[in-house]
Design a protein around this motif. Structure first.
Motif, short mmCIF file in Angstrom:
data_model
loop_
_atom_site.label_atom_id
_atom_site.label_comp_id
_atom_site.label_asym_id
_atom_site.label_seq_id
_atom_site.Cartn_x
_atom_site.Cartn_y
_atom_site.Cartn_z
N ASP A 74 1.01 -1.43 -0.35
CA ASP A 74 -0.12 0.23 -0.16
C ASP A 74 0.33 1.12 0.02
O ASP A 74 2.51 1.48 0.21
N ASP A 117 1.92 3.19 1.76
CA ASP A 117 2.85 3.33 2.91
C ASP A 117 2.90 2.46 3.45
O ASP A 117 4.07 2.33 4.41
N PRO A 123 -0.35 -5.51 2.73
CA PRO A 123 -1.51 -6.09 3.58
C PRO A 123 -1.92 -7.88 3.02
O PRO A 123 -2.45 -8.96 3.72
N ARG A 135 -6.08 1.75 -5.31
CA ARG A 135 -5.54 1.25 -3.32
C ARG A 135 -3.96 0.97 -4.14
O ARG A 135 -3.18 0.74 -2.85
N GLY A 136 -3.22 1.64 -5.25
CA GLY A 136 -1.62 0.52 -5.29
C GLY A 136 -1.29 -0.71 -5.58
O GLY A 136 -0.40 -0.66 -5.51
N PHE A 137 -2.54 -1.56 -6.31
CA PHE A 137 -2.20 -3.08 -6.35
C PHE A 137 -3.09 -3.67 -7.61
O PHE A 137 -2.69 -4.77 -7.85
#
Length: 290
Positions: free
Chosen positions: A51, A53, A57, A133-135
């Protein structure tokens, strides 16, 4: 360029041990760089979701869920004074391809990683595609075969379960057992293929067809100019790509314009991409503190 290669059982090691190992390698590299030079940043490549930050996950290949990796490494380094970033191995590899590989002028490019997990780094219109979401690029659990082998995620027939390095070794070297260092086993497969070992060559052809299927799905979704394969997929490309090219051509609804190629950056693509990411922050005018 200073490089080290160290085999580490990240899939079975406790998370704290992995963080300690990363911190130890970082300290060693900083010492080698020397006090008269500035460290621009540390970038950690992960075969899983990351993610914004720097938390992970999920990384099924490592057995990780909800790991605050960047924060944990910063604490282990006692706030080192330079940025600590985490990104997916695929994102970093495609950044390296875009800057240092033979496709640097390509505006639409995919790097398909080869390793414990399969991921895709996506360059679209010249920019890294991350998603909401960066995924974006989490293709390792895209199902290709409903009756395929079990995957670490709990499903069957995922790309990682079919094309990941552990899956390839299990298929082609059934007596290999659990593997911590994949490189010697991949080199053994190369040697058997060069020697004309029929079961190994047949297996590589079948794996190549699956790779072509994966490339056709990605090509249909994103219309890249080039799909580049890395890691063990690049190492085994002489035996994988002929079948993969044929499968890609057979599945294309129109004459295929996409090229499917092996990376020339070798196993250091992710690390090179990490350095590229750190340099990009400086080029954007954001200098490390101190």
């Amino acid at each position: 360029m200073l490089t080290w290669r160290r085999a580490f059982p990240a899939a079975t090691a406790a998370r704290g041990e992995t963080v300690k190992a990363l911190a130890a390698l970082t300290r060693r590299a900083v010492t080698r760089v020397g006090a008269d030079r500035t460290v621009l940043g540390l970038t950690i490549a992960v075969p899983g979701l990351v993610d914004p930050d720097g938390a992970v996950p999920a990384a099924p290949a490592l057995g990780w869920r909800g790991v605050p990796l960047a924060a944990s490494v910063r604490r282990a380094l006692r706030d080192p004074g330079f940025p600590v970033a985490v990104d997916t191995e695929a994102n970093l590899a495609v950044l390296a391809e875009r800057r240092h590989g033979p496709y640097a002028a390509t505006t639409d490019l995919i790097h398909l990683t080869g390793g414990p997990a399969i991921g895709a780094g996506l360059i679209s219109a010249g920019r890294l595609l991350r998603g909401g979401r960066g995924f974006a690029g989490d293709v390792g659990h895209l199902p290709l075969a409903a009756d395929g082998p079990a995957c670490d995620c709990g499903r069957r027939g995922c790309l990682t379960a079919l094309l990941g390095v552990d899956a390839v070794i299990r298929r082609l070297l059934p007596g290999a057992g659990p593997v911590t260092d994949h490189l010697p086993e991949v080199e053994r497969i190369q040697a058997l293929a060069r020697a004309g070992d029929e079961p190994v060559r047949t297996g590589l052809t079948e794996i190549g067809r699956l790779l072509g299927q994966a490339a056709s799905v990605l090509s249909g979704l994103l219309d890249p100019e080039v799909v580049v394969v890395g890691g063990h997929l690049a190492a085994l490309a002489p035996w994988l790509l002929p079948a993969a090219h044929a499968e890609l051509a057979a599945r294309a609804p129109v004459p295929p314009g996409v090229r499917l190629e092996a990376s020339t950056l070798g196993s250091a693509a992710g690390a090179l991409g990490g350095a590229t990411a750190a340099l990009a922050t400086v080029e954007a005018g954001r200098l490390p503190a101190g």
